[in-house]
Design a protein around this motif. Sequence first.
Motif, mmCIF file in Angstrom:
data_model
loop_
_atom_site.group_PDB
_atom_site.id
_atom_site.type_symbol
_atom_site.label_atom_id
_atom_site.label_comp_id
_atom_site.label_asym_id
_atom_site.label_seq_id
_atom_site.Cartn_x
_atom_site.Cartn_y
_atom_site.Cartn_z
ATOM 1 N N LYS A 48 -0.124 10.843 -10.137
ATOM 2 C CA LYS A 48 0.940 11.591 -9.466
ATOM 3 C C LYS A 48 2.309 10.936 -9.623
ATOM 4 C CE LYS A 48 -1.955 14.032 -6.169
ATOM 5 N NZ LYS A 48 -1.796 15.297 -6.914
ATOM 6 N N LYS A 49 2.365 9.605 -9.495
ATOM 7 C CA LYS A 49 3.642 8.910 -9.672
ATOM 8 C C LYS A 49 3.372 7.419 -9.818
ATOM 9 C CE LYS A 49 4.536 8.297 -4.703
ATOM 10 N NZ LYS A 49 5.514 8.534 -3.609
ATOM 11 N N PRO A 50 4.313 6.679 -10.399
ATOM 12 C CA PRO A 50 4.138 5.216 -10.522
ATOM 13 C C PRO A 50 4.123 4.566 -9.141
ATOM 14 C CG PRO A 50 5.855 6.034 -11.998
ATOM 15 C CD PRO A 50 5.545 7.159 -11.063
ATOM 16 N N LYS A 51 3.228 3.582 -8.985
ATOM 17 C CA LYS A 51 3.104 2.901 -7.698
ATOM 18 C C LYS A 51 2.944 1.402 -7.920
ATOM 19 C CE LYS A 51 0.698 6.875 -5.661
ATOM 20 N NZ LYS A 51 -0.560 7.345 -5.037
ATOM 21 N N PRO A 52 3.517 0.580 -7.042
ATOM 22 C CA PRO A 52 3.324 -0.865 -7.142
ATOM 23 C C PRO A 52 1.901 -1.255 -6.778
ATOM 24 C CG PRO A 52 4.567 -0.341 -5.160
ATOM 25 C CD PRO A 52 4.415 0.937 -5.914
ATOM 26 N N ARG A 53 1.332 -2.167 -7.548
ATOM 27 C CA ARG A 53 -0.012 -2.669 -7.293
ATOM 28 C C ARG A 53 -0.001 -4.190 -7.413
ATOM 29 N NH1 ARG A 53 -0.767 1.556 -5.199
ATOM 30 N NH2 ARG A 53 -2.094 3.273 -5.938
ATOM 31 N N ILE A 54 -0.775 -4.844 -6.580
ATOM 32 C CA ILE A 54 -0.896 -6.299 -6.663
ATOM 33 C C ILE A 54 -1.964 -6.638 -7.704
ATOM 34 C CG2 ILE A 54 -2.558 -6.372 -4.736
ATOM 35 C CD1 ILE A 54 0.102 -9.066 -5.567
ATOM 36 N N ILE A 67 -1.233 -2.100 -2.069
ATOM 37 C CA ILE A 67 -0.536 -2.971 -1.124
ATOM 38 C C ILE A 67 -0.409 -2.278 0.228
ATOM 39 C CG2 ILE A 67 1.591 -4.238 -0.649
ATOM 40 C CD1 ILE A 67 2.090 -4.169 -3.716
ATOM 41 N N VAL A 68 -0.969 -2.884 1.251
ATOM 42 C CA VAL A 68 -0.791 -2.398 2.616
ATOM 43 C C VAL A 68 0.322 -3.205 3.275
ATOM 44 C CG1 VAL A 68 -1.895 -1.982 4.843
ATOM 45 C CG2 VAL A 68 -3.220 -1.745 2.726
ATOM 46 N N ILE A 69 0.146 -4.518 3.310
ATOM 47 C CA ILE A 69 1.200 -5.442 3.754
ATOM 48 C C ILE A 69 1.261 -6.558 2.720
ATOM 49 C CG2 ILE A 69 2.033 -6.964 5.586
ATOM 50 C CD1 ILE A 69 0.289 -5.421 7.551
ATOM 51 N N LYS A 257 -4.709 8.110 -2.959
ATOM 52 C CA LYS A 257 -4.677 7.930 -1.510
ATOM 53 C C LYS A 257 -3.274 7.556 -1.046
ATOM 54 C CE LYS A 257 -9.490 6.395 -1.405
ATOM 55 N NZ LYS A 257 -10.395 5.272 -1.131
ATOM 56 N N ALA A 258 -2.921 7.990 0.127
ATOM 57 C CA ALA A 258 -1.584 7.705 0.644
ATOM 58 C C ALA A 258 -1.402 6.210 0.849
ATOM 59 C CB ALA A 258 -1.384 8.437 1.973
ATOM 60 N N ASP A 259 -0.301 5.695 0.300
ATOM 61 C CA ASP A 259 -0.010 4.278 0.486
ATOM 62 C C ASP A 259 0.509 4.048 1.893
ATOM 63 O OD1 ASP A 259 -0.545 3.163 -2.130
ATOM 64 O OD2 ASP A 259 1.060 4.480 -2.812
ATOM 65 N N GLN A 260 0.182 2.890 2.439
ATOM 66 C CA GLN A 260 0.536 2.601 3.818
ATOM 67 C C GLN A 260 1.774 1.724 3.949
ATOM 68 O OE1 GLN A 260 -2.944 1.495 6.190
ATOM 69 N NE2 GLN A 260 -4.229 2.110 4.476
ATOM 70 N N TRP A 261 2.312 1.234 2.799
ATOM 71 C CA TRP A 261 3.506 0.403 2.897
ATOM 72 C C TRP A 261 4.738 1.290 3.019
ATOM 73 C CZ3 TRP A 261 6.030 1.830 -1.519
ATOM 74 C CH2 TRP A 261 5.244 2.235 -2.594
ATOM 75 N N PRO A 262 5.770 0.840 3.726
ATOM 76 C CA PRO A 262 6.985 1.644 3.940
ATOM 77 C C PRO A 262 7.637 2.035 2.622
ATOM 78 C CG PRO A 262 6.958 -0.275 5.376
ATOM 79 C CD PRO A 262 5.835 -0.451 4.391
ATOM 80 N N ALA A 263 8.225 3.230 2.599
ATOM 81 C CA ALA A 263 8.829 3.741 1.370
ATOM 82 C C ALA A 263 10.026 2.911 0.921
ATOM 83 C CB ALA A 263 9.262 5.196 1.576
ATOM 84 N N ASP A 264 10.705 2.239 1.855
ATOM 85 C CA ASP A 264 11.907 1.487 1.489
ATOM 86 C C ASP A 264 11.616 0.006 1.232
ATOM 87 O OD1 ASP A 264 11.240 0.825 4.035
ATOM 88 O OD2 ASP A 264 13.278 0.975 4.859
ATOM 89 N N THR A 265 10.340 -0.355 1.103
ATOM 90 C CA THR A 265 9.993 -1.746 0.858
ATOM 91 C C THR A 265 10.533 -2.209 -0.488
ATOM 92 O OG1 THR A 265 7.967 -1.556 2.144
ATOM 93 C CG2 THR A 265 8.090 -3.393 0.595
ATOM 94 N N GLU A 266 11.192 -3.363 -0.517
ATOM 95 C CA GLU A 266 11.708 -3.939 -1.753
ATOM 96 C C GLU A 266 10.698 -4.944 -2.282
ATOM 97 O OE1 GLU A 266 14.260 -3.327 -3.588
ATOM 98 O OE2 GLU A 266 15.139 -1.775 -2.337
ATOM 99 N N PHE A 267 10.046 -4.613 -3.388
ATOM 100 C CA PHE A 267 9.063 -5.522 -3.972
ATOM 101 C C PHE A 267 9.707 -6.466 -4.974
ATOM 102 C CE2 PHE A 267 6.384 -2.028 -2.564
ATOM 103 C CZ PHE A 267 5.400 -2.730 -1.900
ATOM 104 N N TYR A 268 10.794 -6.019 -5.605
ATOM 105 C CA TYR A 268 11.452 -6.832 -6.621
ATOM 106 C C TYR A 268 12.815 -7.284 -6.091
ATOM 107 C CZ TYR A 268 8.130 -4.158 -9.403
ATOM 108 O OH TYR A 268 7.004 -3.547 -9.887
ATOM 109 N N THR A 269 13.021 -8.571 -5.984
ATOM 110 C CA THR A 269 14.305 -9.107 -5.552
ATOM 111 C C THR A 269 14.713 -10.226 -6.482
ATOM 112 O OG1 THR A 269 13.282 -10.743 -4.090
ATOM 113 C CG2 THR A 269 13.785 -8.587 -3.128
#
Length: 279
Positions: A48-54, A67-69, A257-269
């Motif tokens: 459906k769309k690109p998603k961050p994965r650990i 990623i949940v937290i 499945k619906a991801d549980q992490w907030p939509a505005d989470t910054e994974f790359y800094t």
Amino acid sequence: MVDHLANTEINSQRIAAVENCFGASGQPLAVPGRVLLGEGILTKECRKKPKPRIFFLFNDILVYGSIVINKRKYNSQHIIPLEDVTLETLPDTLQMKNRWMIKTSKKSFVVSAASLTERKEWISHLEECIRHLLTKTGRQPSTEHAAPWIPDKATDICMRCTQTKFSTLTRRHHCRKCGFVVCADCSRQRFLMPRLSPKPLRVCNLCYRQLLAEKKKEAETDCLQPELIRSSLPGYEPYSGDERANGDDSDKSDDDKADQWPADTEFYTSEVSWSSFHS
């Protein structure tokens, strides 16, 4: 690095921390000789769309999950034996850069890194681990790979009949053989592909015909073998006398499945190292 970290307390602690983050839903990861070499977040191209994965790179397996937290809780754990992995570098697209494909016999998918340097580092460590494992086991590199699923948004029409338009009521399906996005009429068949699943899987009409032809050819070859053996024996004379399973209909996967992490989470800094390879 593997010899240096094997059987060390720090390696045991790192693996225990990963197990703890996945909790009861994950598989045990601590086995003798296994070393955690690195970890980081990659963007996985899902249907459906690109998603961050650990992702966690061990010396014999690659583990990834949702990623949940971040750094505290993950789920939907996947474990891939590195002996089954082949890598392919891919060109950039408008939406995603620093891409490459992870190909295995059961599942193939595209990931991207936050920078070109990160991609080079991941690929370098993966290839080194794969090369070491194949040398150790004497196996040849895998040549059969599952087709990656083409993302839903790549097309608005069926990629086989090119007539059916997808909508809220006309849903998309994926052929498990070619990975094309197809309509229901073009993918009514199921076919057993043991390499992918013990159950018959949805395939498009074209792949179904090809798979049937391959199966028929194999059956004919198997029938000829005993005849060829007997005909080679002295005094042999040929005898002249007369002589739908339930499948998984769902195209859904853990990635849907619906991801549980907030939509505005910054994974790359820029302040934090995007991934780390332990030394």
